[in-house]
Design an enzyme around this catalytic site. Structure first.
Site, mmCIF file in Angstrom:
data_model
loop_
_atom_site.group_PDB
_atom_site.id
_atom_site.type_symbol
_atom_site.label_atom_id
_atom_site.label_comp_id
_atom_site.label_asym_id
_atom_site.label_seq_id
_atom_site.Cartn_x
_atom_site.Cartn_y
_atom_site.Cartn_z
ATOM 1 N N HIS B 45 -2.669 -3.310 -1.909
ATOM 2 C CA HIS B 45 -2.770 -4.736 -1.602
ATOM 3 C C HIS B 45 -2.500 -4.998 -0.116
ATOM 4 O O HIS B 45 -3.182 -5.823 0.521
ATOM 5 C CB HIS B 45 -1.781 -5.513 -2.484
ATOM 6 N N GLU B 48 -5.569 -4.189 1.660
ATOM 7 C CA GLU B 48 -6.558 -5.263 1.471
ATOM 8 C C GLU B 48 -6.350 -6.360 2.523
ATOM 9 O O GLU B 48 -7.300 -6.826 3.159
ATOM 10 C CB GLU B 48 -6.428 -5.834 0.048
ATOM 11 N N HIS B 49 -5.090 -6.755 2.745
ATOM 12 C CA HIS B 49 -4.797 -7.761 3.776
ATOM 13 C C HIS B 49 -5.198 -7.269 5.161
ATOM 14 O O HIS B 49 -5.814 -7.991 5.943
ATOM 15 C CB HIS B 49 -3.290 -8.066 3.798
ATOM 16 N N GLU B 125 4.379 -13.915 0.264
ATOM 17 C CA GLU B 125 3.589 -13.914 -0.971
ATOM 18 C C GLU B 125 4.449 -13.405 -2.140
ATOM 19 O O GLU B 125 4.364 -13.939 -3.257
ATOM 20 C CB GLU B 125 2.348 -13.035 -0.764
#
Lengths: 415, 415
Positions: B45, B48-49, B125
């Site tokens: 993840h 991905e960012h 997040e």
């Protein structure tokens, strides 16, 4: 697109999409929380729930089973200005979907025990909303800007108002606001307009219903300030809000483009300044919530409490900058391209077209998409700057929901 | 539907929808949290960012502006089994969207300062997710059932793992899992398959990438029990979960229909018993989360703490009833009709078709929709009962996130 108004005032508006195999239909009643007195707070949404509970022909289970057995979707929502009951089915099941929806909203039995069961459900729904800081902060800001108006009250009602609503009040609310002349039926996808009108004509036997009175004009509170609610969570949910024009105000075209420049996605000024360059928050959005005669323009984000003061300063500097110097021609062109493309993309599905058609028609807005897009294309950079200057010369309201408000923010916002 | 595998192993799968004016495309990399060691927790993840932060040809702002200026949408998500970068644009902008996506995932610069900016964003997040009891309860249950496996860890990582991940680890994760043979490009809407393949052939110069090893088989913890996390909110978020079959297990067909009978909408047994008849909660759902080699079947709801014990009893009695007596022929027929209709409806849009095509292909599932629907239609009532008997003979896990656990529930679930 075709529009028909039945003799009893019911409006039918459809858009046939030849390639679609599905049928989306909604029944829109022109009633929401703005039409409620304080004693009726939450009655429109309560009624939306209760109309699922059974009719002369169908029990609650039979209502939902009728649509779900063919794989369809049946649901409803209530906004501050209207209530929508909708279904989405395969094209062959269109008549069934219309029959279920019209049965629900015209022939509900509304028993006292059904009312009490849904009263308990709505109390739970209120508690769920209260547990969501991101929703609560929107409501505290709306409550400040639209104080004293129905737009300043929540759609769902308060624990007290829901506890007190009687069957008689709910039934009277139904009779008053669900007459044919208050209703719009919208459909999109694989639609046979004439057949739909014919099916709806059977509703024609019903009386015209009371003449609709427009709701009281919204009083806007232009005093900014700080409004807060405490929640024991890690992140603060924040909204910086300004009163903005309503749906029929031509200022909305320049404003819509300004919103895109400031908050329209990952290339917008606010996202780039706050998230991309400084990593101060996961996300930041900006844009307007528009009602028929008023609106609220806001910047929304969540952040760690220690990042709140720097983000508020950065946001206000970004807004002041655009009010003073405007937008570049490149930004304007990009915002216009973005508006056109995202509008086409967002109305690709039958259900989104149905929602737009019905929602706009029930508010009295008959502009078609092409006309609206042409208006956005005609905006120049000077108009965008003027919109920014007007908007940001007002006193903003800062809404915060989360842990304690940092001392610097309290100092900055105490007046 | 067309499929092409390039010489370097990259798979391209498309579905042309002649009536569509839009183009939805996704690049799927076969990597998610299940492929991470505990030290790499959250790396997929995080990557991905970071891949949005810039390439040799485009800065972060230029990446998003390229797609947003034409009104397109550009985004990404990471699951436990794969990562997807996607765009949705008007048909004329298809080549642009593919160019931006392939540039991002193959030519990222991944600088240390970009990494640190996103590290801060991801910490926020994580805090946002921790503030959402409905998400936390899913994770605590998965953490119990899949303890010790990557499926038992969150996609996003922990504050500690994200703080510790180095640039070197993230870059190695990228090199290892983004080779052409680990990638699937899926597109739907107005698609020219040959032109897309041609555009992607330029990626052919890249090495084949390391051979993909299947992830370790998932170890399932079959000891039920109570798992909790405290949050200072009004409502309890609850999940009652049972281990269930994986994507390639033929038991999924009977199970899918069982899920519809029990939790598929407002006419399902659980909704009718718990909400419709008794008003104990706003909503209650049931269904399976399916991974390639394991799954988790669960009933999910939120409620006031004093309603928790009665709801748990009612849910368990409803599950025991169907395990013992099965479903009626009418329920089976309704579930099959519902499955067929909702499948057609849910794959109406190009973006949903693209997501299904890409997600399935990256997991090695090439069954088409018609084949899957035929399998659901072939299920008989005996198979549904057998699925229920197997599922509910297992020890369930009860996950609760919210205020203190009521004493009765603690007593009932202490072993």
């Amino acid at each position: 697109m075709r529009r028909t108004t039945l003799p009893n005032g019911l409006q039918v508006v459809t858009e046939h999409m030849p390639a679609s195999r599905t049928f989306s239909v909604g029944v829109f009643a022109g009633v929401g929380s703005r039409h409620e007195t304080p004693a009726l707070h939450g009655a429109s949404h309560f009624l939306e729930h209760v109309l699922f509970k059974g009719t002369a022909r169908r029990s609650a289970e039979e209502i939902s089973a009728a649509v779900e057995a063919v794989g369809g979707e049946l649901n409803a929502y209530t906004t501050k200005e209207y209530t929508c009951f909708y279904a989405r089915v395969l094209q062959g099941d269109a008549a069934l979907a219309v029959d279920v929806l019209t049965d629900m909203i015209t022939a509900s039995t509304i028993t006292g025990s059904d009312l009490d069961a849904e009263r308990a459900v709505i109390q739970d729904e209120i508690a769920m909303h209260a547990d969501d800081p991101g929703e609560v902060v929107q409501e505290v800001v709306a409550g400040h800007v639209f104080a004293g108006s129905g737009l300043g009250r929540t759609v769902i009602g308060s624990p007290g108002s829901i506890a007190d609503l009687t069957r008689d009040q709910v039934v009277r609310h139904w009779r008053r606001h669900y007459g044919p002349s208050s209703l719009v039926v919208a459909a999109a996808g694989h639609v046979d307009h004439d057949r739909l009108v014919e099916q709806l004509a059977s509703l024609d036997a019903r009386p015209h219903g009371p003449a609709r009175r427009p709701p009281k004009a919204t009083a806007v509170n232009s005093r900014g300030g700080l409004v807060t609610a405490e929640r024991r969570v890690e992140q603060v949910s924040a909204v910086l809000g300004y009163p903005s024009p309503g749906l029929f105000d031509d200022a909305r075209y320049a404003l819509g483009l300004l919103s895109l420049v400031l908050g329209g996605g990952m290339s917008s000024r606010l996202f780039v300044e706050v998230r991309e360059r400084r990593g101060l928050t996961y996300g930041i959005d900006a844009g307007e919530t528009t009602y028929s005669d008023a609106g609220l323009w806001s910047v929304d984000w969540q952040c760690a409490p220690n990042k709140l003061a720097p983000i508020v300063d950065l946001v206000r500097a970004t807004l002041a900058e655009v009010a003073e110097h405007g937008v570049t021609e490149a930004e304007l062109a990009r915002a216009q391209g973005q508006m056109r493309g995202q509008t086409v993309l967002s109305y690709e599905s039958p259900s989104s077209r149905m929602s737009r058609l019905g929602g706009n028609t029930v508010l009295g807005d008959q502009r078609d998409l092409a006309e609206v897009l042409d208006r956005f294309d005609a905006v120049d950079a000077g108009q965008v700057q003027a919109a920014a200057a007007t908007l940001f010369s007002q006193q903003p309201v800062l809404g915060l929901v989360g842990p304690r408000v940092p001392a610097k923010v309290l100092r900055d916002w105490s007046s």
